[in-house]
Motif scaffolding. Structure first.
Motif, PDB file in Angstrom:
ATOM      1  N   ASN A 136      21.503 -53.643  74.638  1.00 57.91           N
ATOM      2  CA  ASN A 136      21.841 -52.865  75.589  1.00 57.91           C
ATOM      3  C   ASN A 136      20.806 -53.103  76.663  1.00 57.91           C
ATOM      4  N   ARG A 137      20.188 -54.793  76.750  1.00 56.27           N
ATOM      5  CA  ARG A 137      19.397 -55.144  77.368  1.00 56.27           C
ATOM      6  C   ARG A 137      18.274 -54.283  78.525  1.00 56.27           C
ATOM      7  N   ARG A 138      18.355 -53.451  78.331  1.00 53.31           N
ATOM      8  CA  ARG A 138      17.006 -52.260  78.749  1.00 53.31           C
ATOM      9  C   ARG A 138      17.363 -51.092  78.238  1.00 53.31           C
ATOM     10  N   ILE A 139      15.997 -50.178  77.957  1.00 51.26           N
ATOM     11  CA  ILE A 139      15.741 -48.869  77.380  1.00 51.26           C
ATOM     12  C   ILE A 139      14.716 -48.522  78.475  1.00 51.26           C
ATOM     13  N   ASN A 140      14.836 -46.632  78.554  1.00 50.29           N
ATOM     14  CA  ASN A 140      13.534 -47.338  78.748  1.00 50.29           C
ATOM     15  C   ASN A 140      13.230 -44.975  78.497  1.00 50.29           C
ATOM     16  N   GLU A 141      12.271 -44.875  77.948  1.00 46.20           N
ATOM     17  CA  GLU A 141      12.662 -43.954  76.729  1.00 46.20           C
ATOM     18  C   GLU A 141      11.314 -43.458  76.390  1.00 46.20           C
ATOM     19  N   LYS A 142      10.783 -42.019  76.235  1.00 44.93           N
ATOM     20  CA  LYS A 142       9.625 -41.591  76.118  1.00 44.93           C
ATOM     21  C   LYS A 142       9.472 -41.148  74.408  1.00 44.93           C
ATOM     22  N   TYR A 143       8.326 -41.225  74.089  1.00 46.52           N
ATOM     23  CA  TYR A 143       8.379 -42.148  72.521  1.00 46.52           C
ATOM     24  C   TYR A 143       7.052 -40.785  71.582  1.00 46.52           C
ATOM     25  N   HIS A 144       7.481 -40.167  71.715  1.00 42.98           N
ATOM     26  CA  HIS A 144       6.099 -39.378  70.560  1.00 42.98           C
ATOM     27  C   HIS A 144       5.116 -40.296  69.850  1.00 42.98           C
ATOM     28  N   LEU A 145       4.226 -39.761  69.977  1.00 43.72           N
ATOM     29  CA  LEU A 145       3.087 -40.843  69.313  1.00 43.72           C
ATOM     30  C   LEU A 145       2.443 -40.909  67.794  1.00 43.72           C
ATOM     31  N   ILE A 146       2.633 -41.603  67.125  1.00 44.49           N
ATOM     32  CA  ILE A 146       2.133 -41.222  65.390  1.00 44.49           C
ATOM     33  C   ILE A 146       0.700 -41.379  65.955  1.00 44.49           C
ATOM     34  N   ASP A 147       0.705 -39.572  64.732  1.00 45.24           N
ATOM     35  CA  ASP A 147      -0.840 -39.464  64.417  1.00 45.24           C
ATOM     36  C   ASP A 147      -1.851 -39.002  65.751  1.00 45.24           C
ATOM     37  N   SER A 148      -1.389 -38.490  66.973  1.00 45.89           N
ATOM     38  CA  SER A 148      -1.502 -37.950  67.971  1.00 45.89           C
ATOM     39  C   SER A 148      -0.344 -36.040  67.774  1.00 45.89           C
ATOM     40  N   LYS A 149      -1.115 -34.939  68.336  1.00 49.68           N
ATOM     41  CA  LYS A 149      -0.587 -33.510  68.107  1.00 49.68           C
ATOM     42  C   LYS A 149       0.351 -33.762  68.702  1.00 49.68           C
ATOM     43  N   ARG A 150       0.430 -34.140  70.260  1.00 48.82           N
ATOM     44  CA  ARG A 150       1.719 -33.312  71.249  1.00 48.82           C
ATOM     45  C   ARG A 150       1.710 -34.616  71.933  1.00 48.82           C
ATOM     46  N   GLY A 151       1.202 -35.863  72.218  1.00 46.51           N
ATOM     47  CA  GLY A 151       0.860 -37.350  72.467  1.00 46.51           C
ATOM     48  C   GLY A 151       1.604 -37.722  73.367  1.00 46.51           C
ATOM     49  N   ARG A 152       2.763 -38.738  73.906  1.00 47.13           N
ATOM     50  CA  ARG A 152       3.930 -39.676  74.332  1.00 47.13           C
ATOM     51  C   ARG A 152       3.925 -40.438  75.171  1.00 47.13           C
ATOM     52  N   ILE A 153       4.159 -40.735  75.064  1.00 39.35           N
ATOM     53  CA  ILE A 153       4.372 -42.381  76.278  1.00 39.35           C
ATOM     54  C   ILE A 153       5.613 -42.855  76.731  1.00 39.35           C
ATOM     55  N   GLN A 154       5.814 -43.134  77.699  1.00 39.28           N
ATOM     56  CA  GLN A 154       6.784 -43.867  78.398  1.00 39.28           C
ATOM     57  C   GLN A 154       6.430 -45.217  78.171  1.00 39.28           C
ATOM     58  N   ILE A 155       7.969 -45.926  78.136  1.00 40.86           N
ATOM     59  CA  ILE A 155       7.972 -47.257  77.886  1.00 40.86           C
ATOM     60  C   ILE A 155       8.940 -47.537  78.336  1.00 40.86           C
ATOM     61  N   GLU A 156       9.294 -48.487  79.214  1.00 39.01           N
ATOM     62  CA  GLU A 156      10.474 -49.436  79.381  1.00 39.01           C
ATOM     63  C   GLU A 156      10.110 -50.844  78.699  1.00 39.01           C
ATOM     64  N   LEU A 157      11.904 -51.072  77.734  1.00 42.53           N
ATOM     65  CA  LEU A 157      12.072 -52.951  77.469  1.00 42.53           C
ATOM     66  C   LEU A 157      13.384 -53.109  78.167  1.00 42.53           C
ATOM     67  N   GLU A 158      12.868 -54.610  78.886  1.00 46.93           N
ATOM     68  CA  GLU A 158      13.730 -55.423  79.146  1.00 46.93           C
ATOM     69  C   GLU A 158      13.882 -56.465  78.702  1.00 46.93           C
ATOM     70  N   TRP A 159      15.817 -57.018  78.918  1.00 44.57           N
ATOM     71  CA  TRP A 159      15.301 -58.345  77.760  1.00 44.57           C
ATOM     72  C   TRP A 159      16.698 -59.147  78.529  1.00 44.57           C
ATOM     73  N   ARG A 160      16.283 -59.818  79.008  1.00 44.17           N
ATOM     74  CA  ARG A 160      16.430 -61.083  79.987  1.00 44.17           C
ATOM     75  C   ARG A 160      16.704 -63.100  79.304  1.00 44.17           C
ATOM     76  N   THR A 161      18.517 -62.691  79.367  1.00 40.58           N
ATOM     77  CA  THR A 161      18.235 -64.252  78.590  1.00 40.58           C
ATOM     78  C   THR A 161      18.247 -65.084  79.400  1.00 40.58           C
ATOM     79  N   SER A 162      18.705 -66.232  78.871  1.00 42.04           N
ATOM     80  CA  SER A 162      17.623 -67.692  79.893  1.00 42.04           C
ATOM     81  C   SER A 162      19.748 -69.067  79.620  1.00 42.04           C
TER      82      SER A 162
END
Length: 529
Positions: free
Chosen positions: A503-529
């Motif tokens: 998809n070239r790019r995703i931006n999501e919130k993930y529930h943290l493993i080994d955490s009661k309610r913790g979440r983290i928002q990570i954006e990933l992007e792939w740029r080709t050459s």
């Protein structure tokens, strides 16, 4: 007889005093006078606006107008920062006033106007209220209401017709409603590129003007004339829609994203100058791109060699091939002390043809100043091969090709936005650690925050699409002082990169493993050459 008269008079006076006190006490206790009625307490909501303004003439705007917010924290900030702000504002005021003074100097045939003293004093302005506008544009708009009655001291020396006069501004008061716009908002600190300041109405300016020690503002008619002149001058410069523009960052550079990868192969060097006492050198090469604040990359050290061979390859992320250049520095490694520079040179990226390798033979120079006479000395030569591979123009488009069909290198961009509901057993001072293909990168450390925001970007260069790879994102807490439980885990998440490549790019919130309610928002992007 005289003594008897004395006794009768004394007792008569004493009895009269006693009777008077008894009657006075009775009247004070049991009688109420009209001018000593009980006070009636009424709440403010029962008064009309005119009565309130008469009782409380200095009602702040955040009380009168619900659009304005309190700004007590800002006033405390101004109080603490005022010594430094005073210096910065005075410097800016001199720069703004200089063209105005030069224009009027010629207009009124003055020889010169110089500032002897220019200080705003020790009393900062106060913000009576702050209005903030929410728009759909990439900007932040604020309208504070400022009141300032400070102990400023502005003294200027005016020379004209062979005479010299000292003019002093005292008792300065300014009431103003500026509009402050921060735009555009960019992902680099301080997160805005420009400050635009406008006045929404003519400011109220009051001051005393001393000439030869006498206040000339007491001259009839002069006070009003000077005030109106100053208001008109300020309005002509900064009354909305005119603005005072202050550039903080270059927005074109602040917004730039990676556009390609520079492949550099450091081949060899020859005829380097001797630096060591024994007639040898231990050379290595440092390379980086100009306008890039990241750490330089470097080759291995070749001991006791004036004609070293490296054949080592490096990859650098390019953001602006039109202005950036590859900077190469050759150093002599020292076990103790500072490494000595042996020479340097630059390769402008605009000289490269995309996707075509180019071999360079560079004469090492002392500096990049063409007029430096020391550049005439022979310092050796450096041989490098450089290839610029720009990203494809459709790198942001959605590519649904089957797994394994993509070819060539690329750039994996990881943006750590924020986290919520983090909770440590002993402390919550979070930072994020990213692990990918043996490489580890970390965000800054935020103290005592369960909902931290980082907004930090990291880049991983890949020779091939990481279709079958995963990236691990860990959240840790680090104690700010030395002690037991110095570091603990707040959770982690493992992200498969197959969707990112597809998809070239995703931006999501993930529930943290080994955490009661913790979440983290990570954006990933792939740029080709």
């Amino acid at each position: 007889m005289g003594f008897l008269s004395f006794l009768l008079g004394f007792f008569g006076f004493g009895s009269g005093v006693v009777i008077g006190l008894v009657i006075g006490y009775y009247l004070f206790i049991y009688l109420q006078f009209d001018d000593h009625k009980d006070v009636k307490i009424r709440p403010f909501v029962e008064f009309d606006s005119e009565t309130l303004e008469r009782i409380l003439p200095e009602i702040p705007l955040w009380v009168k107008n619900p659009d304005y917010d309190r700004a007590d924290w800002m006033n405390q900030f101004l109080l603490m920062m005022w010594p430094n702000l005073n210096t910065a504002i005075c410097r800016m005021a001199k720069e703004i006033a200089k063209p105005i003074i030069d224009e009027n100097t010629q207009k009124y045939k003055l020889e010169s106007v110089e500032f002897k003293t220019f200080t705003l004093g020790s009393l900062p302005p106060t913000i009576q209220g702050m209005k903030v506008y929410i728009t759909d544009e990439n900007q932040l708009i604020m309208e504070p209401f400022l009141k300032w009655a400070g102990n400023a001291n502005v003294t200027a020396i005016v020379k004209a017709f062979g005479l010299k006069a000292t003019v002093q501004v005292v008792d300065l008061q300014i009431f103003a409603s500026p509009r402050i716009t921060l735009m555009p908002l960019v992902p680099n600190f301080p997160c805005f590129a420009n400050i635009f300041v406008s006045l929404m109405e003519k400011p109220h300016v009051d001051f005393g003007l001393k000439l030869f020690g006498a206040d000339i503002m007491s001259i009839p008619g002069l006070y009003r004339f000077v005030q109106e002149t100053i208001k008109s001058q300020i309005a002509s410069l900064y009354l909305w829609p005119r603005t005072l523009d202050v550039q903080i960052l270059d927005p074109s550079k602040a917004r730039k994203k990676p556009v390609g990868i520079l492949h550099v192969k450091v081949l060899r060097a020859q005829q380097l100058r001797r630096k060591d006492f024994m007639g040898k050198s231990d050379p290595y090469v440092k390379l980086k791109l100009t306008e890039d604040k990241h750490l330089s990359k470097k080759t291995s050290v070749k001991k006791n060699n004036l004609n070293p061979e490296w054949n080592e390859e490096f990859k650098l992320v390019v953001k602006d091939p039109g202005t950036q250049a590859l900077e190469l520095n050759v150093y002599d490694w020292e076990q103790v002390g500072q490494h000595e520079k042996m020479g340097m040179n630059l390769i402008p990226l605009r000289d490269l043809v995309p996707d075509k390798p180019k071999l360079f033979t560079l004469d090492l120079l002392k500096t990049m100043d063409p007029n430096d006479p020391q550049n005439q000395k022979l310092r050796g030569q450096l041989f490098v091969e450089v290839t610029y591979k720009p990203f494809s123009e459709d790198s942001d488009a959605v590519d649904k090709a089957p797994a394994g069909t993509l070819s060539g290198g690329g750039l994996l961009v990881v943006i750590v936005h924020e986290a919520q509901d983090l909770e440590g057993k002993h402390h919550t001072n979070p930072y994020v650690q990213i692990l990918f293909r043996g490489d580890t990168k970390k965000t800054k450390h935020i103290k005592k925050n369960r909902n931290p925001r980082w907004e930090e970007e990291f880049q991983f260069e890949c020779e091939e699409p990481p279709l079958n790879d995963k990236i691990r994102v860990e959240v840790h807490s680090k104690r700010s002082t030395i002690g037991i439980h110095s570091e603990e885990s707040l959770g982690y998440v493992v992200i498969s990169l197959a969707d990112v490549i597809s998809n070239r790019r995703i931006n999501e919130k993930y529930h943290l493993i080994d955490s009661k309610r913790g979440r983290i928002q990570i954006e990933l992007e792939w740029r080709t050459s």
